[in-house]
Motif scaffolding. Structure first.
Motif, PDB file in Angstrom:
ATOM      1  N   ARG A 380       0.816  -1.200   0.000  1.00  0.00           N
ATOM      2  CA  ARG A 380       0.000   0.000   0.000  1.00  0.00           C
ATOM      3  C   ARG A 380       0.857   1.261   0.000  1.00  0.00           C
ATOM      4  N   ILE A 381       1.893   1.287   0.834  1.00  0.00           N
ATOM      5  CA  ILE A 381       2.737   2.482   0.938  1.00  0.00           C
ATOM      6  C   ILE A 381       3.443   2.761  -0.384  1.00  0.00           C
ATOM      7  N   GLN A 382       4.076   1.739  -0.934  1.00  0.00           N
ATOM      8  CA  GLN A 382       4.850   1.953  -2.160  1.00  0.00           C
ATOM      9  C   GLN A 382       3.947   2.188  -3.367  1.00  0.00           C
ATOM     10  N   GLY A 383       2.827   1.429  -3.424  1.00  0.00           N
ATOM     11  CA  GLY A 383       1.913   1.599  -4.541  1.00  0.00           C
ATOM     12  C   GLY A 383       1.269   2.962  -4.562  1.00  0.00           C
ATOM     13  N   VAL A 384       0.821   3.441  -3.408  1.00  0.00           N
ATOM     14  CA  VAL A 384       0.180   4.747  -3.337  1.00  0.00           C
ATOM     15  C   VAL A 384       1.189   5.861  -3.598  1.00  0.00           C
ATOM     16  N   ARG A 385       2.412   5.710  -3.104  1.00  0.00           N
ATOM     17  CA  ARG A 385       3.444   6.713  -3.370  1.00  0.00           C
ATOM     18  C   ARG A 385       3.695   6.821  -4.883  1.00  0.00           C
ATOM     19  N   TRP A 386       3.760   5.673  -5.537  1.00  0.00           N
ATOM     20  CA  TRP A 386       4.002   5.679  -6.985  1.00  0.00           C
ATOM     21  C   TRP A 386       2.829   6.369  -7.704  1.00  0.00           C
ATOM     22  N   GLU A 387       1.620   6.057  -7.262  1.00  0.00           N
ATOM     23  CA  GLU A 387       0.427   6.661  -7.852  1.00  0.00           C
ATOM     24  C   GLU A 387       0.465   8.178  -7.728  1.00  0.00           C
ATOM     25  N   MET A 388       0.864   8.681  -6.564  1.00  0.00           N
ATOM     26  CA  MET A 388       0.882  10.119  -6.330  1.00  0.00           C
ATOM     27  C   MET A 388       1.976  10.813  -7.126  1.00  0.00           C
ATOM     28  N   GLU A 389       3.048  10.091  -7.433  1.00  0.00           N
ATOM     29  CA  GLU A 389       4.137  10.658  -8.219  1.00  0.00           C
ATOM     30  C   GLU A 389       3.823  10.671  -9.714  1.00  0.00           C
ATOM     31  N   HIS A 390       2.768   9.942 -10.084  1.00  0.00           N
ATOM     32  CA  HIS A 390       2.407   9.856 -11.491  1.00  0.00           C
ATOM     33  C   HIS A 390       1.017  10.455 -11.709  1.00  0.00           C
ATOM     34  N   SER A 391       0.419  10.142 -12.833  1.00  0.00           N
ATOM     35  CA  SER A 391      -0.831  10.816 -13.212  1.00  0.00           C
ATOM     36  C   SER A 391      -2.061  10.028 -12.776  1.00  0.00           C
ATOM     37  N   GLY A 392      -2.103   9.621 -11.523  1.00  0.00           N
ATOM     38  CA  GLY A 392      -3.262   8.891 -11.033  1.00  0.00           C
ATOM     39  C   GLY A 392      -3.003   7.399 -10.968  1.00  0.00           C
ATOM     40  N   ARG A 393      -4.071   6.624 -10.891  1.00  0.00           N
ATOM     41  CA  ARG A 393      -3.912   5.172 -10.823  1.00  0.00           C
ATOM     42  C   ARG A 393      -4.719   4.483 -11.922  1.00  0.00           C
ATOM     43  N   ASN A 394      -4.084   3.530 -12.553  1.00  0.00           N
ATOM     44  CA  ASN A 394      -4.738   2.653 -13.524  1.00  0.00           C
ATOM     45  C   ASN A 394      -3.826   1.445 -13.738  1.00  0.00           C
ATOM     46  N   GLY A 395      -4.249   0.520 -14.564  1.00  0.00           N
ATOM     47  CA  GLY A 395      -3.478  -0.683 -14.785  1.00  0.00           C
ATOM     48  C   GLY A 395      -2.116  -0.417 -15.397  1.00  0.00           C
ATOM     49  N   ARG A 396      -2.051   0.564 -16.288  1.00  0.00           N
ATOM     50  CA  ARG A 396      -0.770   0.881 -16.931  1.00  0.00           C
ATOM     51  C   ARG A 396       0.237   1.387 -15.908  1.00  0.00           C
ATOM     52  N   ILE A 397      -0.207   2.286 -15.043  1.00  0.00           N
ATOM     53  CA  ILE A 397       0.688   2.844 -14.025  1.00  0.00           C
ATOM     54  C   ILE A 397       1.090   1.759 -13.029  1.00  0.00           C
ATOM     55  N   ALA A 398       0.167   0.847 -12.721  1.00  0.00           N
ATOM     56  CA  ALA A 398       0.495  -0.269 -11.827  1.00  0.00           C
ATOM     57  C   ALA A 398       1.606  -1.125 -12.411  1.00  0.00           C
ATOM     58  N   ARG A 399       1.535  -1.403 -13.704  1.00  0.00           N
ATOM     59  CA  ARG A 399       2.565  -2.239 -14.345  1.00  0.00           C
ATOM     60  C   ARG A 399       3.877  -1.477 -14.482  1.00  0.00           C
ATOM     61  N   GLN A 400       3.811  -0.170 -14.623  1.00  0.00           N
ATOM     62  CA  GLN A 400       5.038   0.632 -14.637  1.00  0.00           C
ATOM     63  C   GLN A 400       5.735   0.562 -13.288  1.00  0.00           C
ATOM     64  N   PHE A 401       4.955   0.574 -12.214  1.00  0.00           N
ATOM     65  CA  PHE A 401       5.545   0.431 -10.883  1.00  0.00           C
ATOM     66  C   PHE A 401       6.227  -0.923 -10.757  1.00  0.00           C
ATOM     67  N   VAL A 402       5.574  -1.982 -11.258  1.00  0.00           N
ATOM     68  CA  VAL A 402       6.144  -3.324 -11.158  1.00  0.00           C
ATOM     69  C   VAL A 402       7.475  -3.399 -11.908  1.00  0.00           C
ATOM     70  N   LYS A 403       7.544  -2.810 -13.087  1.00  0.00           N
ATOM     71  CA  LYS A 403       8.801  -2.804 -13.839  1.00  0.00           C
ATOM     72  C   LYS A 403       9.889  -2.068 -13.051  1.00  0.00           C
ATOM     73  N   TRP A 404       9.524  -0.933 -12.491  1.00  0.00           N
ATOM     74  CA  TRP A 404      10.507  -0.182 -11.704  1.00  0.00           C
ATOM     75  C   TRP A 404      10.955  -1.000 -10.498  1.00  0.00           C
ATOM     76  N   TYR A 405      10.021  -1.598  -9.798  1.00  0.00           N
ATOM     77  CA  TYR A 405      10.355  -2.350  -8.580  1.00  0.00           C
ATOM     78  C   TYR A 405      11.252  -3.539  -8.907  1.00  0.00           C
ATOM     79  N   LEU A 406      10.903  -4.292  -9.947  1.00  0.00           N
ATOM     80  CA  LEU A 406      11.706  -5.466 -10.298  1.00  0.00           C
ATOM     81  C   LEU A 406      13.091  -5.069 -10.774  1.00  0.00           C
TER      82      LEU A 406
END
Length: 410
Positions: A380-406
């Motif tokens: 929750r902490i990392q996902g929400v932080r990523w969402e706030m740093e980007h243009s909202g939340r959606n599936g594309r932004i979620a997968r971008q976070f996963v690429k960054w994290y991995l």
């Protein structure tokens, strides 16, 4: 040394003009001709490397030619979707000729042994041809092999329609197969259960020859609308479904494309219009309106149109068109024109932005596929932080976070 002679073929007449088979036949007719031997070996080497053929190059090349289907049997089945005793008898004659060569090694015809178990620099796999190879490997003789080849054309088609599952359109209107179309798993689509169920049901009806509708997937950006359509062709490609992506600037080719696809009864096609929308002064949408309903070239039964858009009505609307002081007749005309295109899609699916819970579920699912598990709090902490740093939340932004994290944490 065996003789290679395929001059008696009546269905696969294209084999007679093939440069490799011609070169091998010329060599075996006079094994003492060193120039002919070099020509045959050179042709086989070129085909093995160009096509990425592994193992027995002669067998794999014959299977490749059969899979290409540049013959009357494949063309007839492509048009009608079936075959009868006439083609069965003709193909049986050809298989009586070809069967011995499908079980022989190149060294049975040539002095070279390197083509018996060849390893190309870039091996390639052709799923349809691999299926044909496996089926022929289990059959008892030419009679069964003839049935297998004809059935192969019925299920897989021929040429690029057998080789590729997705296509784009050149500016000339020609279909071009997409070499490395990625695999999209339907199970990876998280959320939107109601939309997915209706989309899947519509597509299953289409594949079964039942009544179905053209589909418009509309709503928030990055919600998986395009991925859902692409995953359908991965799911049903083995049953004959093909995807053709058409750009907004290529809509003038629609009547021509529909006429061509109407003649391919052995396949089903989804024409895919991604991120479709039109501005005020653009008129290309009229080609699409006409193709779907009202044009002289009807939409064939084996073709559906699926479009994605962030705009509900596809055409740009302005407040000027909704002014109360406009004369009523003109305002109604403008409104009718604005919605006339989207009205032609019988099924409209709306994708709202995901909730925070759905957004985090997508991240968790993608991480688990990579063998990574985060605690609920850390997720929750990392996902929400990523969402706030980007243009909202959606599936594309979620997968971008996963690429960054991995890429940075794993």
């Amino acid at each position: 040394m065996m003789r290679l002679n395929v001059r008696g073929l009546i269905v696969c007449r294209d084999f007679l003009s093939d440069p490799l088979l011609q070169a091998v036949m010329n060599f075996v007719s006079d094994p003492s001709d060193e120039a002919a031997a070099g020509q045959a070996a050179g042709q086989m080497l070129e085909k093995a490397e160009t096509l990425g053929l592994s193992g027995n190059v002669l067998r794999q090349y014959l299977l490749y030619l059969l899979g290409e289907g540049n013959n009357i049997a494949a063309a007839s089945i492509e048009y009608s979707g079936t075959f009868d005793t006439g083609l069965e008898q003709a193909m049986l004659r050809d298989m009586n000729i070809l069967w011995p060569y499908l079980s022989k090694k190149p060294s049975d015809f040539m002095t070279y042994t390197l083509f018996d178990a060849y390893k190309p620099a870039y091996p390639r796999t052709y799923p349809a041809i691999a299926a044909l190879d496996a089926a022929l490997g289990l059959c008892a003789g030419p009679a069964e092999a003839a049935q297998i080849v004809l059935h192969h054309y019925t299920v897989h088609g021929r040429g690029k329609l057998a080789k590729y599952i997705a296509f784009r359109v050149r500016e000339s209107g020609e279909l071009v197969g997409i070499e490395s179309f990625p695999y999209f798993d339907w199970a990876d689509l998280i959320g939107y259960e109601a939309q997915k169920a209706r989309l899947l049901s519509n597509t299953e009806n289409f594949m079964a020859g039942k009544d179905c509708n053209n589909v418009l997937l509309t709503g928030a950006r990055g919600t998986g609308k395009s991925t859902a359509v692409k995953s359908l062709v991965c799911r049903y490609a083995g049953l004959g479904l093909r995807l053709i992506q058409i750009g907004r600037g290529q809509l003038a080719h629609l009547p021509e494309i529909l006429e061509k696809l109407c003649n391919v009864k052995s396949k089903k096609f989804i024409l895919f219009f991604d991120d479709l929308s039109f501005d005020e002064n653009e008129t290309e949408y009229k080609y699409l309106k006409s193709a779907m309903d009202g044009g002289v070239t009807p939409q064939p039964d084996n073709v559906l149109l699926y479009a994605t858009s962030n705009r509900r009505h596809l055409l740009k609307e302005t407040w000027h068109e909704r002014r109360d002081d406009m004369e009523e007749v003109y305002r109604d005309d403008s409104t009718n024109e604005s919605i006339s295109l989207s009205d032609r899609f019988g099924l409209i699916l709306h994708y709202a932005a995901p909730t925070q819970e759905e957004y985090l579920q997508i991240i968790a699912h993608e991480l688990e596929k990579a063998g990574v598990s985060l605690s609920k709090e850390d997720l929750r902490i990392q996902g929400v932080r990523w969402e706030m740093e980007h243009s909202g939340r959606n599936g594309r932004i979620a997968r971008q976070f996963v690429k960054w994290y991995l890429g940075n944490k794993k």
